[in-house]
Design a protein around this motif. Structure first.
Motif, PDB file in Angstrom:
ATOM      1  N   SER A   1      10.971  -5.875  32.125  1.00 17.63           N
ATOM      2  CA  SER A   1      10.862  -4.510  32.634  1.00 17.63           C
ATOM      3  C   SER A   1      10.260  -3.576  31.586  1.00 17.63           C
ATOM      4  O   SER A   1       9.423  -2.719  31.898  1.00 17.63           O
ATOM      5  N   MET A   2      10.671  -3.736  30.325  1.00 19.25           N
ATOM      6  CA  MET A   2      10.145  -2.891  29.258  1.00 19.25           C
ATOM      7  C   MET A   2       8.661  -3.177  29.030  1.00 19.25           C
ATOM      8  O   MET A   2       7.871  -2.247  28.800  1.00 19.25           O
ATOM      9  N   TRP A   3       8.283  -4.427  29.101  1.00 13.89           N
ATOM     10  CA  TRP A   3       6.876  -4.792  28.919  1.00 13.89           C
ATOM     11  C   TRP A   3       6.018  -4.192  30.040  1.00 13.89           C
ATOM     12  O   TRP A   3       4.974  -3.589  29.781  1.00 13.89           O
ATOM     13  N   ASN A   4       6.459  -4.356  31.301  1.00 13.32           N
ATOM     14  CA  ASN A   4       5.713  -3.814  32.433  1.00 13.32           C
ATOM     15  C   ASN A   4       5.588  -2.295  32.334  1.00 13.32           C
ATOM     16  O   ASN A   4       4.540  -1.720  32.614  1.00 13.32           O
ATOM     17  N   CYS A   5       6.687  -1.674  31.934  1.00 14.02           N
ATOM     18  CA  CYS A   5       6.710  -0.223  31.802  1.00 14.02           C
ATOM     19  C   CYS A   5       5.726   0.243  30.720  1.00 14.02           C
ATOM     20  O   CYS A   5       4.931   1.169  30.920  1.00 14.02           O
ATOM     21  N   GLN A   6       5.781  -0.411  29.592  1.00 17.83           N
ATOM     22  CA  GLN A   6       4.901  -0.061  28.475  1.00 17.83           C
ATOM     23  C   GLN A   6       3.437  -0.250  28.851  1.00 17.83           C
ATOM     24  O   GLN A   6       2.588   0.592  28.540  1.00 17.83           O
TER      25      GLN A   6
ATOM     26  N   ILE B   1       0.836  -1.200   0.000  1.00 20.96           N
ATOM     27  CA  ILE B   1       0.000   0.000   0.000  1.00 20.96           C
ATOM     28  C   ILE B   1       0.873   1.253   0.000  1.00 20.96           C
ATOM     29  O   ILE B   1       0.629   2.203  -0.745  1.00 20.96           O
ATOM     30  N   ALA B   2       1.902   1.253   0.855  1.00 24.39           N
ATOM     31  CA  ALA B   2       2.800   2.406   0.933  1.00 24.39           C
ATOM     32  C   ALA B   2       3.485   2.662  -0.407  1.00 24.39           C
ATOM     33  O   ALA B   2       3.598   3.807  -0.866  1.00 24.39           O
ATOM     34  N   LYS B   3       3.928   1.589  -1.064  1.00 26.06           N
ATOM     35  CA  LYS B   3       4.598   1.710  -2.356  1.00 26.06           C
ATOM     36  C   LYS B   3       3.636   2.240  -3.421  1.00 26.06           C
ATOM     37  O   LYS B   3       4.006   3.064  -4.260  1.00 26.06           O
ATOM     38  N   GLU B   4       2.406   1.772  -3.366  1.00 27.45           N
ATOM     39  CA  GLU B   4       1.408   2.159  -4.371  1.00 27.45           C
ATOM     40  C   GLU B   4       1.009   3.630  -4.248  1.00 27.45           C
ATOM     41  O   GLU B   4       0.847   4.329  -5.261  1.00 27.45           O
ATOM     42  N   LEU B   5       0.867   4.126  -3.025  1.00 29.42           N
ATOM     43  CA  LEU B   5       0.365   5.486  -2.819  1.00 29.42           C
ATOM     44  C   LEU B   5       1.434   6.549  -3.014  1.00 29.42           C
ATOM     45  O   LEU B   5       1.142   7.683  -3.366  1.00 29.42           O
ATOM     46  N   GLY B   6       2.693   6.217  -2.751  1.00 30.00           N
ATOM     47  CA  GLY B   6       3.765   7.199  -2.896  1.00 30.00           C
ATOM     48  C   GLY B   6       3.766   8.197  -1.747  1.00 30.00           C
ATOM     49  O   GLY B   6       2.718   8.532  -1.186  1.00 30.00           O
ATOM     50  N   GLY B   7       4.951   8.674  -1.387  1.00 32.09           N
ATOM     51  CA  GLY B   7       5.065   9.602  -0.277  1.00 32.09           C
ATOM     52  C   GLY B   7       4.664   8.982   1.044  1.00 32.09           C
ATOM     53  O   GLY B   7       4.376   9.690   2.020  1.00 32.09           O
ATOM     54  N   THR B   8       4.631   7.664   1.089  1.00 33.99           N
ATOM     55  CA  THR B   8       4.161   6.936   2.267  1.00 33.99           C
ATOM     56  C   THR B   8       5.127   5.795   2.557  1.00 33.99           C
ATOM     57  O   THR B   8       5.559   5.089   1.639  1.00 33.99           O
ATOM     58  N   TYR B   9       5.462   5.604   3.817  1.00 37.57           N
ATOM     59  CA  TYR B   9       6.386   4.544   4.213  1.00 37.57           C
ATOM     60  C   TYR B   9       5.790   3.790   5.396  1.00 37.57           C
ATOM     61  O   TYR B   9       5.105   4.375   6.243  1.00 37.57           O
ATOM     62  N   SER B  10       6.043   2.496   5.442  1.00 39.19           N
ATOM     63  CA  SER B  10       5.578   1.708   6.581  1.00 39.19           C
ATOM     64  C   SER B  10       6.770   1.062   7.269  1.00 39.19           C
ATOM     65  O   SER B  10       7.788   0.776   6.629  1.00 39.19           O
ATOM     66  N   PHE B  11       6.648   0.846   8.574  1.00 39.70           N
ATOM     67  CA  PHE B  11       7.703   0.168   9.327  1.00 39.70           C
ATOM     68  C   PHE B  11       7.086  -0.555  10.515  1.00 39.70           C
ATOM     69  O   PHE B  11       5.940  -0.277  10.907  1.00 39.70           O
ATOM     70  N   TYR B  12       7.864  -1.470  11.076  1.00 38.95           N
ATOM     71  CA  TYR B  12       7.380  -2.290  12.192  1.00 38.95           C
ATOM     72  C   TYR B  12       8.190  -1.982  13.442  1.00 38.95           C
ATOM     73  O   TYR B  12       9.413  -1.864  13.377  1.00 38.95           O
ATOM     74  N   ASP B  13       7.506  -1.835  14.561  1.00 42.51           N
ATOM     75  CA  ASP B  13       8.150  -1.595  15.846  1.00 42.51           C
ATOM     76  C   ASP B  13       7.920  -2.815  16.724  1.00 42.51           C
ATOM     77  O   ASP B  13       6.776  -3.103  17.103  1.00 42.51           O
ATOM     78  N   PRO B  14       8.978  -3.590  17.053  1.00 37.68           N
ATOM     79  CA  PRO B  14       8.813  -4.810  17.854  1.00 37.68           C
ATOM     80  C   PRO B  14       8.151  -4.573  19.211  1.00 37.68           C
ATOM     81  O   PRO B  14       7.632  -5.510  19.814  1.00 37.68           O
ATOM     82  N   SER B  15       8.168  -3.336  19.685  1.00 34.88           N
ATOM     83  CA  SER B  15       7.558  -3.031  20.989  1.00 34.88           C
ATOM     84  C   SER B  15       6.032  -3.108  20.952  1.00 34.88           C
ATOM     85  O   SER B  15       5.396  -3.178  22.006  1.00 34.88           O
ATOM     86  N   TYR B  16       5.459  -3.067  19.752  1.00 35.24           N
ATOM     87  CA  TYR B  16       4.001  -3.060  19.634  1.00 35.24           C
ATOM     88  C   TYR B  16       3.553  -4.209  18.730  1.00 35.24           C
ATOM     89  O   TYR B  16       3.649  -4.136  17.514  1.00 35.24           O
ATOM     90  N   ALA B  17       3.051  -5.273  19.381  1.00 34.23           N
ATOM     91  CA  ALA B  17       2.648  -6.466  18.636  1.00 34.23           C
ATOM     92  C   ALA B  17       1.415  -6.176  17.785  1.00 34.23           C
ATOM     93  O   ALA B  17       0.589  -5.316  18.114  1.00 34.23           O
ATOM     94  N   ASN B  18       1.326  -6.874  16.672  1.00 40.08           N
ATOM     95  CA  ASN B  18       0.158  -6.815  15.783  1.00 40.08           C
ATOM     96  C   ASN B  18      -0.059  -5.429  15.174  1.00 40.08           C
ATOM     97  O   ASN B  18      -1.174  -5.083  14.796  1.00 40.08           O
ATOM     98  N   MET B  19       1.011  -4.640  15.094  1.00 39.28           N
ATOM     99  CA  MET B  19       0.861  -3.283  14.578  1.00 39.28           C
ATOM    100  C   MET B  19       1.873  -2.979  13.477  1.00 39.28           C
ATOM    101  O   MET B  19       2.962  -3.544  13.460  1.00 39.28           O
ATOM    102  N   VAL B  20       1.475  -2.093  12.585  1.00 44.22           N
ATOM    103  CA  VAL B  20       2.363  -1.512  11.586  1.00 44.22           C
ATOM    104  C   VAL B  20       2.155  -0.004  11.643  1.00 44.22           C
ATOM    105  O   VAL B  20       1.032   0.469  11.859  1.00 44.22           O
ATOM    106  N   HIS B  21       3.220   0.750  11.443  1.00 42.66           N
ATOM    107  CA  HIS B  21       3.148   2.207  11.527  1.00 42.66           C
ATOM    108  C   HIS B  21       3.458   2.812  10.160  1.00 42.66           C
ATOM    109  O   HIS B  21       4.394   2.392   9.479  1.00 42.66           O
ATOM    110  N   PHE B  22       2.666   3.780   9.780  1.00 42.36           N
ATOM    111  CA  PHE B  22       2.862   4.488   8.517  1.00 42.36           C
ATOM    112  C   PHE B  22       3.432   5.878   8.794  1.00 42.36           C
ATOM    113  O   PHE B  22       3.027   6.541   9.756  1.00 42.36           O
TER     114      PHE B  22
END
Length: 535
Positions: A384-389, A216-237
């Protein structure tokens, strides 16, 4: 089976060619016949053919003209020309026009067999190279995407070395759109949800979900997606905001919702962040999208949250505050960390829950960045990171969140203390850092400042532990990374040089040849010839 088209204006000749060899036994199948070159070209528009066997003398369009058209329109097809003795020199001189081989009439079965076997071997080799080239391209492109993803996450969460380096790295990673001055961007955090009794299936669908977002990001242009291991089941644009396209964010949201529902039958919860200006505001934009997402309701129904975080909230987190926290952790002074955190987070006047959550998340990101720098992947750090989050995300206990931040900081300080007094562990942390930032202009002095140790001590320790000095190690690391990028033929030599940290292609070629024994061009040609990767 390789497909053959026989072209001759005499039907008896075509039938005779069919009977001269056992086509199927040789791995061929005659799929069509044509009486002239024009008719053959019309057939080639509708069927896939590997070999065209054609007479040279035909009405309307002769064999040489057909070969020229095949070379231009169907370069993968091998053309074999049949000619009489009187046309021999004419055929030989036309080999450059796309004719792969020729046979003199009358065609002897053994000569036809010899040419067919030769052609089959060439076609099979071409296909093998195409498959290998496609495989290498996918690997190289995937690797480039991984590096891009890591850097986007770095922009959104980690500490930066120098602003000039960030701009240079964006160009090197083909993310130059983000290097514009005063660029306006917006983050969107997208979570996939399903009913709670089917969470196992959700885990299996995370990778397909990430791939859909990439497309989707490639198709729309000016848009990038990435994954953050700290947040399961999520993708960020990360979406570049074009003031002339006021509905671009709505288009992205609709595309994500429809694609995920259609392809994976999952619901999406989307948090829309603030529009921020400039690279320095990236962290604020990212956290605002997460805060927006955190206001969503529980349950497996699709939601779009657009909770704007006011400028007053964002300004609660001053750059000086971040420097104080970093210095306290790197200086292994947990008391200083506690005092600084309590000073800001325990404010009660004019502080909203959202304001507290924003600042707490910035502190959490900072601690996560430091843990990453020292390669802390132990169970106690992760716990500790999980509890904190979790405590920050609950938004209902200020003191609990502060306690978890301090506990996480305490664990990180203890790990840093051990690393500082263990040369082996410290060097492992530095090597891990270099493996992620090898393309940066990191001098020994800046590296020593980054890890809060004396540069002379670092130089001696690095050489004793690694077996070579710092500059030699960094150059060799860059050369090894360059070998991988050279596998993708779409990347120019200057592109590869930039990707691994060389701004000058001539200097890159000199260094590469010194270490590998071949220039980058020679190395790439060697890969093409041998069809394999050298390690």
């Amino acid at each position: 089976m390789m497909k053959v088209l026989i072209t001759d204006d005499e039907i008896q000749i075509r039938r005779g060619l069919r009977m001269k060899v056992d086509w199927e036994e040789e791995g061929f199948i005659v799929v069509e016949e044509a009486s002239n070159g024009k008719e053959a070209l019309e057939l080639l528009q509708n069927i896939n053919v590997d070999v065209v066997l054609t007479d040279i003398r035909m009405p309307i369009m002769d064999g040489i003209a057909l070969a020229k058209h095949c070379q231009q329109e169907f370069p993968g097809i091998k053309v074999i020309v049949l000619s009489g003795y009187s046309d021999f020199e004419y055929v030989r001189s036309s080999m450059k026009e796309g004719v792969k081989d020729y046979l003199l009439k009358p065609v002897a079965p053994d000569e036809l067999l010899e040419v067919l076997r030769k052609i089959r071997k060439e076609v099979e080799e071409d296909k093998r190279k195409q498959i290998e080239s496609a495989r290498i391209h996918v690997i190289a492109e995937t690797h480039l995407q991984e590096v891009q993803d890591q850097f986007l996450l770095h922009l959104a969460k980690d500490e930066w070395l120098e602003f000039s380096y960030v701009l240079e790295r964006l160009w090197q990673l083909q993310l130059e759109d983000l290097a514009q001055e005063n660029i306006k961007v917006k983050f969107l955090s997208v979570e996939i949800r399903e009913c709670e009794d089917n969470l196992t299936n959700l885990k299996k669908l995370c990778l397909p979900f990430q791939m859909i977002c990439k497309e989707i990001a490639k198709e729309l242009g000016g848009t990038y997606s990435f994954y953050d291991p700290s947040y399961a089941n999520m993708v960020h644009f990360l979406k570049i905001i074009d003031l002339e396209q006021t509905n671009s964010t709505a288009i992205l949201i609709k595309k994500v919702q429809q694609s995920v529902k259609t392809s994976l039958n999952l619901e999406t919860v989307i948090g829309i962040g603030n529009t921020v200006t400039g690279l320095s505001e990236m962290k604020n934009g990212y956290i605002s999208s997460l805060l927006s997402w955190s206001q969503s309701q529980l349950g497996s129904h699709s939601q779009v949250m657009n909770e704007t975080v006011t400028r007053d909230v964002i300004y609660e987190f001053e750059p000086d505050f971040e420097r104080q926290l970093t210095n306290a952790i790197e200086g292994m002074n947990i008391e200083a960390f506690k005092n600084t955190v309590n000073t800001v987070l325990k404010k009660t006047e004019n502080q909203s829950v959202l304001s507290f959550c924003f600042v707490a998340n910035r502190v959490f990101f900072l601690l996560g960045s430091l843990a990453k720098k020292y390669n802390m992947e132990t169970k106690d750090i992760q716990k500790s990171m999980w509890n904190c989050q979790q405590s920050i995300g609950e938004l209902n206990s200020q003191s609990k969140s502060i306690d978890h931040l301090i506990q996480l900081a305490q664990v990180i300080v203890e790990k840093i203390s051990v690393a500082r007094f263990s040369n082996g562990q410290l060097m492992d942390n530095i090597r891990q850092y270099l493996d992620e930032h090898y393309a940066s202009e990191i001098s020994l002095t800046s590296l020593s400042e980054l890890f809060y140790i004396n540069s002379s001590y670092l130089s001696d320790t690095f050489k004793n532990h690694i077996g070579k000095n710092y500059s030699e190690y960094l150059v060799e690391l860059r050369v090894e990374k360059a070998k991988f990028f050279l596998e993708d033929e779409r990347l120019k030599i200057i592109d590869v040089a930039n990707l691994v940290g060389f701004s000058n292609s001539g200097y890159f070629s000199t260094v590469f040849k010194k270490h590998v024994g071949k220039t980058p061009v020679e190395f790439r040609n060697f890969l093409d010839i041998n069809g394999k990767v050298i390690r």
